[in-house]
Write an enzyme that holds these catalytic residues in place. Structure first.
Site, PDB file in Angstrom:
ATOM      1  N   GLN A 105       0.783  -1.272   0.074  1.00  0.00           N
ATOM      2  CA  GLN A 105      -0.218  -0.013   0.164  1.00  0.00           C
ATOM      3  C   GLN A 105       0.901   1.260   0.033  1.00  0.00           C
ATOM      4  O   GLN A 105       0.328   2.433   0.061  1.00  0.00           O
ATOM      5  CB  GLN A 105      -0.941  -0.195   1.236  1.00  0.00           C
ATOM      6  CG  GLN A 105      -1.749  -1.193   1.546  1.00  0.00           C
ATOM      7  CD  GLN A 105      -2.561  -1.153   2.656  1.00  0.00           C
ATOM      8  OE1 GLN A 105      -2.034  -1.548   3.602  1.00  0.00           O
ATOM      9  NE2 GLN A 105      -3.745  -0.477   2.861  1.00  0.00           N
ATOM     10  N   HIS A 123      -0.919   1.414  -4.520  1.00  0.00           N
ATOM     11  CA  HIS A 123      -1.462   2.837  -4.613  1.00  0.00           C
ATOM     12  C   HIS A 123      -0.441   3.750  -5.456  1.00  0.00           C
ATOM     13  O   HIS A 123      -0.582   4.861  -5.282  1.00  0.00           O
ATOM     14  CB  HIS A 123      -1.373   3.441  -3.122  1.00  0.00           C
ATOM     15  CG  HIS A 123      -2.553   2.868  -2.176  1.00  0.00           C
ATOM     16  ND1 HIS A 123      -2.882   3.048  -0.777  1.00  0.00           N
ATOM     17  CD2 HIS A 123      -3.719   2.146  -2.543  1.00  0.00           C
ATOM     18  CE1 HIS A 123      -3.631   2.224  -0.445  1.00  0.00           C
ATOM     19  NE2 HIS A 123      -4.191   1.830  -1.433  1.00  0.00           N
ATOM     20  N   CYS A 131       2.106  13.352 -17.184  1.00  0.00           N
ATOM     21  CA  CYS A 131       1.340  14.428 -17.751  1.00  0.00           C
ATOM     22  C   CYS A 131       0.146  13.872 -18.142  1.00  0.00           C
ATOM     23  O   CYS A 131      -0.121  12.769 -19.110  1.00  0.00           O
ATOM     24  CB  CYS A 131       1.858  15.112 -18.960  1.00  0.00           C
ATOM     25  SG  CYS A 131       0.978  16.261 -19.729  1.00  0.00           S
ATOM     26  N   CYS A 159       5.068  19.948 -22.394  1.00  0.00           N
ATOM     27  CA  CYS A 159       3.874  20.594 -23.025  1.00  0.00           C
ATOM     28  C   CYS A 159       3.194  21.702 -22.323  1.00  0.00           C
ATOM     29  O   CYS A 159       2.421  22.470 -22.742  1.00  0.00           O
ATOM     30  CB  CYS A 159       2.941  19.679 -23.147  1.00  0.00           C
ATOM     31  SG  CYS A 159       1.779  19.166 -22.015  1.00  0.00           S
ATOM     32  N   SER A 198      -2.515  -2.034   8.994  1.00  0.00           N
ATOM     33  CA  SER A 198      -3.771  -2.138   9.913  1.00  0.00           C
ATOM     34  C   SER A 198      -5.147  -2.834   9.292  1.00  0.00           C
ATOM     35  O   SER A 198      -5.844  -3.040   9.890  1.00  0.00           O
ATOM     36  CB  SER A 198      -4.254  -0.598  10.268  1.00  0.00           C
ATOM     37  OG  SER A 198      -4.528   0.073   9.225  1.00  0.00           O
TER      38      SER A 198
HETATM   39 ZN    ZN Z   1       2.275  16.839 -21.554  1.00  0.00          ZN
END
Ligand code: ZN
Length: 263
Positions: A105, A123, A131, A159, A198
């Site tokens: 996690q 996660h 991006c 960008c 937990s």
């Molecule tokens: Zn970008």
């Protein structure tokens, strides 16, 4: 013989007997690396800001400056931390063929830096940022440099768009491929080592149930209580490093002293 030694010997037996062992790790395994468990009152990373308000995908999209003013601290806190001997113990078990995979996690990428090969980061991790417009991905050091060089504190893609950390934010779903892989591993495991979690955050908290439902066993190495304590074959509640050292010792193995090389 101490309680820890007795439990370690029992757990070593279970590991030896199992065809498939999988580890599920949470914040507790990174505490010895100096990363506080945010669920511990007063010691957490989150005490001054409510992360659910700021580390949220909507805030990232609406106000990347506010998001990054908060998240940059998180990068700072986590970016320089090193894996500890509990991470290394799991690498040794994997090298010895006694551990199939680590599901974590944690977003601190310490399992990867310790050398775990079969790793599922449900996660995500801070290792890179992406991006959302053109899909380009940038590594942590690059993102930190872009953050430091930006007048508004927002690391940006070439960008011009704000970069999003490769972690699952509040308001986002878990990556489908990772959670599917984690569920497969859990259901196929004879033994799941639940370390420093937990077991309260779903859907990850349901993974030990998958192991149990398929006829496997679980061992819990976590200081606080978990909802699955009664169903654990072995339960260790002390220092996670000492406990894993004891388990490896009972298997006739040691954890290498040398810290891992910087990756
Ligand atoms: Zn970008």
């Amino acid at each position: 013989m101490s309680v820890t030694e007795t439990a370690a010997i029992r757990l070593a037996e279970l590991i030896r007997e199992a065809d498939s062992v999988v580890a599920l790790t949470g914040a507790g395994i990174s505490v010895p690396s100096g990363i506080p468990d945010f669920r511990s009152p007063g010691t957490g990373l989150w005490t001054r800001v409510n992360p659910m308000e700021v580390a949220h995908i909507d805030v990232f999209r609406r106000d990347p400056e506010r998001f990054w003013s908060y998240y940059a601290t998180r990068f700072q806190t986590l970016g320089d931390k090193q894996p500890n001997r509990a991470h290394l113990a799991l690498v040794e078990l994997e090298h010895a063929g006694l551990l199939d995979a680590v599901i974590t996690q944690n977003i601190d990428r310490l399992h990867a830096r310790a050398g775990t090969q079969e790793l599922v980061e449900v996660h995500g991790s801070i290792a890179d940022s992406t991006c959302l417009v053109c899909g380009l991905t940038y590594e942590l050091e690059d993102v930190r440099a872009r953050h430091e060089g930006a007048v508004d504190g927002v690391p940006r893609c070439d960008c011009g768009q704000a970069l999003k950390p490769g972690v699952v934010l509040f308001g986002e779903l878990l990556p489908v491929a990772a959670i599917t892989r984690a569920q497969e591993l859990a259901a196929g495991a004879d033994l799941m080592l639940c370390i420093g979690s937990s077991l309260e955050v779903y859907p990850v908290a349901a993974l030990p149930d998958s192991t149990l439902d398929a006829g496997g066993q679980i061992a819990i190495l976590t200081q606080g209580p978990t909802p699955l304590d009664r169903r654990a074959t072995v339960h260790m509640r002390g220092d996670v490093v000492q406990e894993l050292e004891a388990v490896l010792g009972a298997l006739g193995m040691t954890i290498p002293e040398a810290p891992p090389l910087e990756l």
